[in-house]
Design a protein around this motif. Sequence first.
Motif, PDB file in Angstrom:
ATOM      1  N   TYR A 111      51.085  76.161  58.260  1.00 21.13           N
ATOM      2  CA  TYR A 111      50.557  74.843  57.907  1.00 21.13           C
ATOM      3  C   TYR A 111      51.104  74.395  56.552  1.00 21.13           C
ATOM      4  N   SER A 112      51.227  75.355  55.631  1.00 23.96           N
ATOM      5  CA  SER A 112      51.786  75.033  54.318  1.00 23.96           C
ATOM      6  C   SER A 112      53.246  74.618  54.438  1.00 23.96           C
ATOM      7  N   LEU A 113      54.007  75.370  55.224  1.00 25.95           N
ATOM      8  CA  LEU A 113      55.409  75.019  55.436  1.00 25.95           C
ATOM      9  C   LEU A 113      55.534  73.682  56.159  1.00 25.95           C
ATOM     10  N   SER A 114      54.537  73.347  56.970  1.00 25.43           N
ATOM     11  CA  SER A 114      54.565  72.081  57.688  1.00 25.43           C
ATOM     12  C   SER A 114      54.502  70.892  56.738  1.00 25.43           C
ATOM     13  N   VAL A 115      53.827  71.051  55.609  1.00 23.99           N
ATOM     14  CA  VAL A 115      53.762  69.965  54.633  1.00 23.99           C
ATOM     15  C   VAL A 115      55.159  69.623  54.131  1.00 23.99           C
ATOM     16  N   ASP A 116      55.962  70.649  53.900  1.00 19.84           N
ATOM     17  CA  ASP A 116      57.348  70.423  53.496  1.00 19.84           C
ATOM     18  C   ASP A 116      58.130  69.765  54.637  1.00 19.84           C
ATOM     19  N   ASN A 117      57.855  70.193  55.872  1.00 19.26           N
ATOM     20  CA  ASN A 117      58.489  69.573  57.035  1.00 19.26           C
ATOM     21  C   ASN A 117      58.169  68.085  57.100  1.00 19.26           C
ATOM     22  N   LEU A 118      56.924  67.734  56.774  1.00 21.11           N
ATOM     23  CA  LEU A 118      56.493  66.344  56.876  1.00 21.11           C
ATOM     24  C   LEU A 118      57.291  65.441  55.952  1.00 21.11           C
ATOM     25  N   PHE A 119      57.683  65.966  54.810  1.00 20.17           N
ATOM     26  CA  PHE A 119      58.473  65.156  53.881  1.00 20.17           C
ATOM     27  C   PHE A 119      59.823  64.817  54.522  1.00 20.17           C
ATOM     28  N   ILE A 120      60.435  65.785  55.215  1.00 24.01           N
ATOM     29  CA  ILE A 120      61.694  65.526  55.911  1.00 24.01           C
ATOM     30  C   ILE A 120      61.463  64.540  57.055  1.00 24.01           C
ATOM     31  N   PHE A 121      60.339  64.686  57.767  1.00 23.76           N
ATOM     32  CA  PHE A 121      60.015  63.728  58.822  1.00 23.76           C
ATOM     33  C   PHE A 121      59.889  62.316  58.241  1.00 23.76           C
ATOM     34  N   TYR A 122      59.291  62.228  57.061  1.00 28.77           N
ATOM     35  CA  TYR A 122      59.141  60.931  56.394  1.00 28.77           C
ATOM     36  C   TYR A 122      60.512  60.314  56.108  1.00 28.77           C
ATOM     37  N   LEU A 123      61.452  61.135  55.651  1.00 27.13           N
ATOM     38  CA  LEU A 123      62.802  60.647  55.384  1.00 27.13           C
ATOM     39  C   LEU A 123      63.493  60.194  56.673  1.00 27.13           C
ATOM     40  N   ILE A 124      63.293  60.960  57.758  1.00 28.16           N
ATOM     41  CA  ILE A 124      63.902  60.600  59.041  1.00 28.16           C
ATOM     42  C   ILE A 124      63.343  59.264  59.536  1.00 28.16           C
ATOM     43  N   MET A 125      62.013  59.125  59.468  1.00 29.08           N
ATOM     44  CA  MET A 125      61.391  57.870  59.894  1.00 29.08           C
ATOM     45  C   MET A 125      61.898  56.693  59.071  1.00 29.08           C
ATOM     46  N   SER A 126      62.082  56.912  57.767  1.00 28.77           N
ATOM     47  CA  SER A 126      62.563  55.840  56.895  1.00 28.77           C
ATOM     48  C   SER A 126      64.018  55.504  57.199  1.00 28.77           C
ATOM     49  N   ARG A 127      64.837  56.532  57.404  1.00 34.49           N
ATOM     50  CA  ARG A 127      66.259  56.304  57.661  1.00 34.49           C
ATOM     51  C   ARG A 127      66.463  55.505  58.942  1.00 34.49           C
ATOM     52  N   PHE A 128      65.691  55.809  59.986  1.00 35.79           N
ATOM     53  CA  PHE A 128      65.852  55.125  61.266  1.00 35.79           C
ATOM     54  C   PHE A 128      64.923  53.916  61.406  1.00 35.79           C
ATOM     55  N   ALA A 129      64.193  53.600  60.343  1.00 36.74           N
ATOM     56  CA  ALA A 129      63.313  52.422  60.326  1.00 36.74           C
ATOM     57  C   ALA A 129      62.415  52.363  61.557  1.00 36.74           C
ATOM     58  N   VAL A 130      61.710  53.455  61.829  1.00 32.70           N
ATOM     59  CA  VAL A 130      60.835  53.517  63.000  1.00 32.70           C
ATOM     60  C   VAL A 130      59.596  52.660  62.756  1.00 32.70           C
ATOM     61  N   PRO A 131      59.295  51.689  63.627  1.00 34.00           N
ATOM     62  CA  PRO A 131      58.072  50.894  63.467  1.00 34.00           C
ATOM     63  C   PRO A 131      56.840  51.786  63.435  1.00 34.00           C
ATOM     64  N   LYS A 132      55.886  51.449  62.582  1.00 29.69           N
ATOM     65  CA  LYS A 132      54.710  52.299  62.403  1.00 29.69           C
ATOM     66  C   LYS A 132      53.930  52.509  63.695  1.00 29.69           C
ATOM     67  N   MET A 133      53.899  51.509  64.569  1.00 29.56           N
ATOM     68  CA  MET A 133      53.130  51.639  65.801  1.00 29.56           C
ATOM     69  C   MET A 133      53.714  52.663  66.765  1.00 29.56           C
ATOM     70  N   TYR A 134      54.985  53.046  66.548  1.00 26.37           N
ATOM     71  CA  TYR A 134      55.625  54.021  67.432  1.00 26.37           C
ATOM     72  C   TYR A 134      55.789  55.395  66.787  1.00 26.37           C
ATOM     73  N   GLN A 135      55.434  55.516  65.519  1.00 24.05           N
ATOM     74  CA  GLN A 135      55.711  56.760  64.810  1.00 24.05           C
ATOM     75  C   GLN A 135      54.937  57.947  65.378  1.00 24.05           C
ATOM     76  N   HIS A 136      53.681  57.726  65.801  1.00 26.15           N
ATOM     77  CA  HIS A 136      52.907  58.862  66.311  1.00 26.15           C
ATOM     78  C   HIS A 136      53.467  59.365  67.628  1.00 26.15           C
ATOM     79  N   LYS A 137      54.064  58.471  68.439  1.00 19.95           N
ATOM     80  CA  LYS A 137      54.683  58.911  69.691  1.00 19.95           C
ATOM     81  C   LYS A 137      55.941  59.724  69.413  1.00 19.95           C
ATOM     82  N   VAL A 138      56.732  59.270  68.442  1.00 19.01           N
ATOM     83  CA  VAL A 138      57.937  60.007  68.064  1.00 19.01           C
ATOM     84  C   VAL A 138      57.575  61.413  67.603  1.00 19.01           C
ATOM     85  N   LEU A 139      56.565  61.510  66.757  1.00 16.00           N
ATOM     86  CA  LEU A 139      56.145  62.812  66.248  1.00 16.00           C
ATOM     87  C   LEU A 139      55.631  63.712  67.368  1.00 16.00           C
ATOM     88  N   LEU A 140      54.874  63.144  68.302  1.00 20.65           N
ATOM     89  CA  LEU A 140      54.323  63.949  69.390  1.00 20.65           C
ATOM     90  C   LEU A 140      55.435  64.563  70.237  1.00 20.65           C
TER      91      LEU A 140
END
Length: 330
Positions: free
Chosen positions: A77-106
């Motif tokens: 879970y601790s390592l996942s927090v670091d993973n989330l930061f990379i996920f945040y960068l990926i979402m920002s780079r590809f400009a994923v609309p917020k309404m679709y972000q939870h589906k992408v993550l799932l």
Amino acid sequence: MDISIWVWAATIGGLLLVLAFDLWIVDRGEPREFTMRQAGFWVGFYVALAVIFGIGIGLFGGGTAMGQFFAGYLTEYSLSVDNLFIFYLIMSRFAVPKMYQHKVLLIGILMALVMRGVFIALGSAALTRFSWLFYVFGAFLIYTAIGIIRSHNKPDDDLNENAVLRWVRRTLPTTPDYVGSKITTRIDGKRYVTPMLIVMIAIGTTDLLFALDSIPAIFGLTTDAFIVFTANAFALMGLRQLYFLLGGLLQRLVYISYGLAFILGFIGVKLILEALSSSGVSWAPHVPIWVSLSVIGGTMVITTVASLIKARRDARKDKEVAAPASAQQG
């Protein structure tokens, strides 16, 4: 623990049912943004589920097995927090609309869960046959910890695409824009993939690369494949809700990388000491699981609190600097 095939089947089936329930409740109807209230509820739900499962392991497998599960769960879970930061960068780079972000993550996390299951099975079989791999895993974790510290100040936009993602982008025809939540679409009779599929692959393969750190780390706490798998599964299942709950807080956890580096380094040293002790080296101490649990939990608390204190101080300094400038403009 001696786990029968029926317990494995029931556990995996139960996890799939929970994920299906999550998918049905959260993703039914029209796509919408994930609220903080929803995120908080589901994070609490998955953490409570993990605690109940850990207690169940303690009832049937004993206190040591329970301690190993919670230590492994906290580490993942601790390592996942670091993973989330990379996920945040990926979402920002590809400009994923917020309404679709939870589906992408799932979808990305489901891909990672399947791939990690294979990875865990291979790792468990390899460690059973080749005990010298503990030295390799230990050295790798120490090397990774040093790498995390060195790359702490790496620019946020320096996000390299992995080989799988580069191949997909080069090979498959892709639409320039999102087409709702679709991963493929047909234009003039020709099939195209959308950026949604590219992002899902980016999330899934990136998390698999993170497994190169996290799987050896949890094997440093326990070699029980059942505990390794379930700890990973519970940590991954609540990951997308944690992403939305933390939100902008990810940018403020400036010391989290140091904490993760310390945890990985600690487990790396523990792995090597355990291997030496198993080989008959008398001076190599055995590190009890409660010590590991205390070090992991304490490190994350300290680094999180220190990060939030620094963020608050920086915000106060920014206000003090901005105040004279505003007065001069006025």
